[in-house]
Design a protein around this motif. Structure first.
Motif, mmCIF file in Angstrom:
data_model
loop_
_atom_site.group_PDB
_atom_site.id
_atom_site.type_symbol
_atom_site.label_atom_id
_atom_site.label_comp_id
_atom_site.label_asym_id
_atom_site.label_seq_id
_atom_site.Cartn_x
_atom_site.Cartn_y
_atom_site.Cartn_z
ATOM 1 N N GLY A 49 77.833 93.289 42.907
ATOM 2 C CA GLY A 49 78.638 93.667 41.748
ATOM 3 C C GLY A 49 78.225 93.011 40.448
ATOM 4 N N GLY A 50 77.049 92.419 40.377
ATOM 5 C CA GLY A 50 76.609 91.746 39.156
ATOM 6 C C GLY A 50 76.015 92.714 38.149
ATOM 7 N N MET A 51 76.848 93.561 37.575
ATOM 8 C CA MET A 51 76.363 94.596 36.651
ATOM 9 C C MET A 51 76.164 94.031 35.252
ATOM 10 S SD MET A 51 78.771 97.697 38.064
ATOM 11 C CE MET A 51 80.050 96.570 38.611
ATOM 12 N N ARG A 52 75.091 94.472 34.622
ATOM 13 C CA ARG A 52 74.835 94.108 33.221
ATOM 14 C C ARG A 52 75.232 95.265 32.316
ATOM 15 N NH1 ARG A 52 73.077 90.575 37.113
ATOM 16 N NH2 ARG A 52 72.208 88.705 36.158
ATOM 17 N N GLY A 53 75.452 94.944 31.045
ATOM 18 C CA GLY A 53 75.885 95.972 30.118
ATOM 19 C C GLY A 53 75.340 95.738 28.724
ATOM 20 N N VAL A 54 76.102 96.183 27.742
ATOM 21 C CA VAL A 54 75.612 96.202 26.375
ATOM 22 C C VAL A 54 75.378 94.800 25.829
ATOM 23 C CG1 VAL A 54 77.899 96.180 25.298
ATOM 24 C CG2 VAL A 54 75.993 97.314 24.138
ATOM 25 N N LEU A 55 76.055 93.791 26.366
ATOM 26 C CA LEU A 55 75.883 92.434 25.857
ATOM 27 C C LEU A 55 74.450 91.959 26.036
ATOM 28 C CD1 LEU A 55 77.666 90.272 24.535
ATOM 29 C CD2 LEU A 55 77.929 89.233 26.781
ATOM 30 N N SER A 56 73.853 92.251 27.208
ATOM 31 C CA SER A 56 72.462 91.864 27.447
ATOM 32 C C SER A 56 71.518 92.581 26.498
ATOM 33 C CB SER A 56 72.079 92.165 28.898
ATOM 34 O OG SER A 56 72.816 91.377 29.800
ATOM 35 N N LEU A 57 71.756 93.874 26.280
ATOM 36 C CA LEU A 57 70.884 94.629 25.385
ATOM 37 C C LEU A 57 71.033 94.146 23.951
ATOM 38 C CD1 LEU A 57 68.822 96.887 25.468
ATOM 39 C CD2 LEU A 57 70.657 98.526 25.056
ATOM 40 N N ALA A 58 72.269 93.859 23.532
ATOM 41 C CA ALA A 58 72.479 93.349 22.176
ATOM 42 C C ALA A 58 71.822 91.985 21.995
ATOM 43 C CB ALA A 58 73.974 93.263 21.880
ATOM 44 N N ALA A 59 71.901 91.131 23.031
ATOM 45 C CA ALA A 59 71.244 89.820 22.961
ATOM 46 C C ALA A 59 69.738 89.983 22.828
ATOM 47 C CB ALA A 59 71.596 89.002 24.201
ATOM 48 N N ALA A 60 69.171 90.945 23.562
ATOM 49 C CA ALA A 60 67.720 91.164 23.485
ATOM 50 C C ALA A 60 67.317 91.687 22.107
ATOM 51 C CB ALA A 60 67.295 92.146 24.577
ATOM 52 N N VAL A 61 68.089 92.637 21.572
ATOM 53 C CA VAL A 61 67.766 93.207 20.262
ATOM 54 C C VAL A 61 67.911 92.167 19.150
ATOM 55 C CG1 VAL A 61 68.456 94.964 18.576
ATOM 56 C CG2 VAL A 61 68.376 95.535 21.001
ATOM 57 N N SER A 62 68.761 91.166 19.365
ATOM 58 C CA SER A 62 68.980 90.143 18.331
ATOM 59 C C SER A 62 67.864 89.106 18.263
ATOM 60 C CB SER A 62 70.310 89.426 18.586
ATOM 61 O OG SER A 62 70.248 88.633 19.767
ATOM 62 N N LEU A 63 66.898 89.156 19.177
ATOM 63 C CA LEU A 63 65.807 88.188 19.167
ATOM 64 C C LEU A 63 64.938 88.363 17.928
ATOM 65 C CD1 LEU A 63 64.675 88.322 22.928
ATOM 66 C CD2 LEU A 63 66.218 86.700 21.830
ATOM 67 N N PRO A 64 64.348 87.266 17.435
ATOM 68 C CA PRO A 64 63.566 87.358 16.186
ATOM 69 C C PRO A 64 62.247 88.108 16.391
ATOM 70 C CG PRO A 64 63.362 85.174 17.166
ATOM 71 C CD PRO A 64 64.401 85.899 17.977
ATOM 72 N N TYR A 65 61.795 88.757 15.323
ATOM 73 C CA TYR A 65 60.512 89.452 15.360
ATOM 74 C C TYR A 65 59.340 88.489 15.245
ATOM 75 C CZ TYR A 65 62.762 94.030 14.832
ATOM 76 O OH TYR A 65 63.506 95.162 15.026
ATOM 77 N N THR A 66 59.554 87.425 14.477
ATOM 78 C CA THR A 66 58.468 86.468 14.245
ATOM 79 C C THR A 66 58.925 85.056 14.572
ATOM 80 O OG1 THR A 66 59.112 86.211 11.926
ATOM 81 C CG2 THR A 66 57.454 87.895 12.435
ATOM 82 N N LEU A 67 57.960 84.196 14.836
ATOM 83 C CA LEU A 67 58.211 82.788 15.103
ATOM 84 C C LEU A 67 58.144 81.990 13.799
ATOM 85 C CD1 LEU A 67 56.065 82.433 18.356
ATOM 86 C CD2 LEU A 67 58.523 82.838 18.160
ATOM 87 N N PRO A 68 58.628 80.751 13.792
ATOM 88 C CA PRO A 68 58.627 79.966 12.545
ATOM 89 C C PRO A 68 57.245 79.798 11.918
ATOM 90 C CG PRO A 68 60.044 78.936 14.174
ATOM 91 C CD PRO A 68 59.336 80.052 14.872
ATOM 92 N N ASP A 69 56.195 79.817 12.724
ATOM 93 C CA ASP A 69 54.850 79.650 12.162
ATOM 94 C C ASP A 69 54.263 80.957 11.640
ATOM 95 O OD1 ASP A 69 54.408 80.983 14.511
ATOM 96 O OD2 ASP A 69 53.202 79.410 15.452
#
Length: 530
Positions: A351-371
């Motif tokens: 029953g360990g279903m994933r949903g929109v929270l995981s996808l939103a967390a992934a989409v919120s990741l940065p495009y570039t690194l500090p360097d």
């Protein structure tokens, strides 16, 4: 934008209606429908804005899900919930990081940890929407729902640490991690309880349906934003506030307002849930469009393999932790306890279903690194999170009813026993109240005697067959004030049974709704003989 929103509402209504006809949980069909609609050439591209999920959808949906949690069952299952919401999140992050670091190309240990953190938490929206519609045993439902709510906070903390390691290259210590978890959790609980106490106090002075409905909608946003403002867990603040207010609501909310508020929140959560699940399915073109240089077959291999590994990690933790804890209690601590039931463990693991929270967390990741370098693993993390959501929602959600039947886990008997016993107590309390009033008021003796006879028949019917319908009481009643007084006695007895731990919150809500409907009929004059 308005046209897109209306289009989403049409999709939600149409496919949810189809799901009802097909007897399929509507979140599953909505995800599949969104996935199919995404292939239409004329379908507008609708990206998933993380701020929309975290700030608009998440607070009310968390609040609604936590409102139905049973405090008694939360206490009883606290160890299991904590081990899933905290221990399993850490185990998932570490396990997936090890697997991703060795199997996925281009993933170093930092990006692998970040991938594990993105998908570590199960989704409260998915679990609540599906678990109650597939006939799961009540104990399993309680554990899955509480886990999916609490681990949203621990999952977001894991995401913070993953981003910290990616951006700074520094690995937080165990002491720092535990301290941060305690601060976020304890602070969130305090913020939620404080807001709940203030609102519950204010609600005692208000008895107006529209006003209380507006307040109830504002409360989860206030708890979430205030928790975020003071740098504690807004998720935990919403959950604590909702559980507190749900516990206190029978005392400050009138029956009429309670019926109105319940109807509004059912509609609101249905619409928000529906839009969320359609949006998940519509993300496929966006997800695929970000990945280049790989064939569809290779991408499918990665998606299927990652999903299987994630499911296996959860299964391994659920079985391993449960049996190890049982052996420690039995052999080392010499504490007797029930042997774990493999059937229920399998369903909890499945029953360990994933949903929109995981996808939103992934989409919120940065495009570039500090360097200044591009974070090249971002697109793959989004794709893998999307694949896992599809696998757990569709595969696990659709197979759950079949597994329950095959494993023989239909477990409504305990809840029904509590409900029947609660009905007996309420009817006995009503009979005592009516008999006492009849002895004091001879003028009303005939009418009260008729009510006593009606309640006695209902009490006798509990042991012999179905309960006499509630309107039978109203049809025979001649005095509204006498009925309202009896209903109030029953409500007080119901709250007392809940506070003493003799009944579950689910039983209280079921019987409370019946009493509210009876009172509503009295106030509207329907079925009342004057």
């Amino acid at each position: 934008m308005q046209a897109v929103f209306l289009l989403l509402l049409v999709f939600v209504a149409a496919f949810a209606g189809l799901a009802r006809r097909l007897k399929v949980p509507y979140p599953i069909l909505l995800v599949v429908a969104g996935l199919l609609l995404s292939f239409l050439p004329s379908m507008p591209r609708i990206g998933l804005d993380p701020n929309l999920v975290f700030l608009v959808f998440l607070p009310p949906l968390l609040y609604s899900a936590a409102w139905t949690l049973s405090w008694r069952e939360f206490q009883r299952n606290f160890v299991s919930i904590a081990m899933l919401a905290v221990g399993l999140v850490l185990f998932t992050v570490v396990g997936l990081a090890m697997a991703a670091g060795s199997l996925l190309p281009g993933f170093d240990w930092r990006s692998a940890v970040l991938l594990g953190a993105v998908v570590a938490a199960t989704d409260a929206i998915a679990a609540t929407s599906i678990a109650r519609r597939v006939g799961l045993p009540q104990q399993v439902v309680d554990i899955l729902e509480a886990e999916s709510l609490v681990n949203d906070g621990t999952g977001l903390l894991a995401l913070q640490f993953g981003l910290l390691m990616l951006v700074t290259g520094r690995t937080p210590s165990i002491i720092e991690g535990v301290g941060r978890l305690f601060f976020l959790t304890a602070g969130g609980v305090l913020v939620g309880l404080a807001i709940g106490a203030v609102v519950a106090w204010f609600e005692r002075w208000v008895d107006d349906g529209p006003i209380e409905i507006v307040i109830s909608i504002l409360v989860p946003y206030a708890a979430y934003l205030l928790g975020d403002r003071v740098h504690v867990s807004g998720v935990i603040a919403v959950i604590a506030c909702s559980m507190y207010m749900s516990r206190k609501s029978p005392e400050y909310m009138s029956p009429r307002v309670r019926l109105q508020t319940t109807a509004v929140w059912e509609a609101l959560t249905f619409v928000l849930n529906g839009i969320v699940f359609v949006l998940i399915g519509l993300q496929l073109p966006y997800v695929i469009g970000q990945i280049g240089g790989m064939s569809r077959f290779v991408l499918l291999e990665y998606g299927v393999g990652f999903s299987l590994v994630t499911i296996a990690v959860r299964m391994g933790w659920v079985y391993g932790e449960t049996y190890i804890a049982f052996l420690v209690r039995r052999w080392i601590l010499k504490v007797p306890g029930e042997r774990p039931e493999p059937r229920k463990l399998f369903v909890i693991g499945w029953g360990g279903m994933r949903g929109v929270l995981s996808l939103a967390a992934a989409v919120s990741l940065p495009y570039t690194l500090p360097d200044g370098r591009t974070f090249t693993q971002r697109s793959m993390i989004i794709y893998l999170a999307f694949c896992l959501i599809l696998a757990t929602l569709v595969l696990q959600g659709l197979t759950m009813p079949f597994l329950i039947r095959r494993l023989g886990l239909c477990d409504a008997e305990n809840l029904n026993t509590e409900e029947q016993e609660a009905r007996r107590v309420l009817l006995r309390e009503a009979l005592v109240h009516l008999d006492r009033n009849r002895s004091k008021d001879r003028d009303q003796s005939a009418m009260l005697g008729e009510l006593i006879a009606t309640y006695q028949r209902r009490l006798d019917a509990i042991s012999t067959g179905p309960k006499e319908p509630a309107q039978g009481l109203i049809d025979r009643a001649r005095r509204s004030d006498a009925i309202l007084a009896v209903l109030q006695v029953e409500r007080e007895a119901l709250i007392r049974l809940r506070d003493e731990g003799q009944i579950d919150d689910e039983v209280l809500r079921t019987l409370q709704r019946e009493l509210d409907l009876e009172e509503s009929r009295v106030h509207t004059g329907s079925n009342v003989i004057s």
